[in-house]
Scaffold this active site. Structure first.
Site, PDB file in Angstrom:
ATOM      1  N   GLU A  84       0.817  -1.209   0.000  1.00 55.86           N
ATOM      2  CA  GLU A  84       0.000   0.000   0.000  1.00 55.86           C
ATOM      3  C   GLU A  84       0.856   1.267   0.000  1.00 55.86           C
ATOM      4  OE1 GLU A  84      -3.157   0.722  -0.340  1.00 55.86           O
ATOM      5  OE2 GLU A  84      -3.985  -1.300  -0.407  1.00 55.86           O
ATOM      6  N   GLU A  87       2.154   1.600  -3.557  1.00 59.73           N
ATOM      7  CA  GLU A  87       1.114   1.960  -4.514  1.00 59.73           C
ATOM      8  C   GLU A  87       0.704   3.428  -4.389  1.00 59.73           C
ATOM      9  OE1 GLU A  87      -1.057  -2.434  -4.925  1.00 59.73           O
ATOM     10  OE2 GLU A  87      -2.125  -0.787  -3.948  1.00 59.73           O
ATOM     11  N   GLU A  88       0.636   3.945  -3.174  1.00 62.00           N
ATOM     12  CA  GLU A  88       0.171   5.313  -2.965  1.00 62.00           C
ATOM     13  C   GLU A  88       1.274   6.362  -3.114  1.00 62.00           C
ATOM     14  OE1 GLU A  88      -2.122   5.900   0.584  1.00 62.00           O
ATOM     15  OE2 GLU A  88      -3.414   4.174   0.167  1.00 62.00           O
TER      16      GLU A  88
END
Length: 201
Positions: A84, A87-88
């Site tokens: 995460e 991805e961010e």
């Protein structure tokens, strides 16, 4: 019977729900019937006391928070946190510990499920930010002391920033729940156990 619905769910609720994701990208609707597991990664740079934070694009309040999202089926929480964050923010990181667990019921946007939210401490393997503009408005490396005091964050983020600041100043061994992989009773299976670090024997 639809394969995504358990018999227990049908017995208790007498209902079936079909969904079709119409938004951009892959389907992000949670796959669990009673609980969803969210994981955030607090990426702390110990050399300068800064932590990686984002502001979500789809929130009513643009508050600083740690990057994170829902854990996929069969994905360990350390893997979710690392994925995460990347991805961010585009920042690569390494898992260090579990910091906290929040349990909440009737959370808006949780589709009627209970919500478990776990925050992990990560170390950066890179520092360059490549922001995912689909999910985030902005991303910065902020001083932990600033994050702990600012009004531009949420109570949980402020509390974890204070915890991380304590760990930075007094040793992370005082706040970390470390992970140990152990063999399960089922042949060939393993699980991850999180606990305070044991003294070296």
């Amino acid at each position: 019977m639809f394969p995504s619905l358990s018999a227990d769910c049908l017995r208790r609720r007498h209902a079936a729900v079909l969904s079709l994701w119409l938004g951009p990208g892959e389907d992000r609707l949670p796959a669990f019937a009673t609980h969803q597991v969210g994981v955030a990664g607090a990426v702390v740079d110990e050399s300068n006391g800064k932590v990686l934070v984002v502001q979500d694009r789809n929130k009513t309040k643009n508050a600083w928070k740690f990057p994170g999202g829902l854990s996929d089926l069969g994905e360990n929480i350390d893997e979710t946190a690392i994925r995460e964050v990347f991805e961010e923010t585009g920042v690569r990181s390494q898992f260090r510990s579990l910091l906290s667990i929040r349990q909440q019921h009737k959370l808006p946007g949780a589709f009627g499920m209970s919500d478990m939210y776990l925050i992990c401490r990560l170390s950066p393997l890179s520092h360059h930010i490549n922001l995912c503009t689909q999910e985030c408005l902005c991303c910065e490396w902020l001083d932990l002391s600033e994050l702990a005091e600012t009004s531009e964050t949420t109570p949980i983020t402020s509390r974890i920033a204070t915890l991380l600041l304590y760990g930075l100043n007094n040793g992370f061994h005082n706040i970390d729940l470390t992970m140990k992989q152990l063999p399960a009773v089922y042949c060939g299976s393993f699980y991850q156990l999180y606990h305070r670090r044991l003294p070296e024997v």
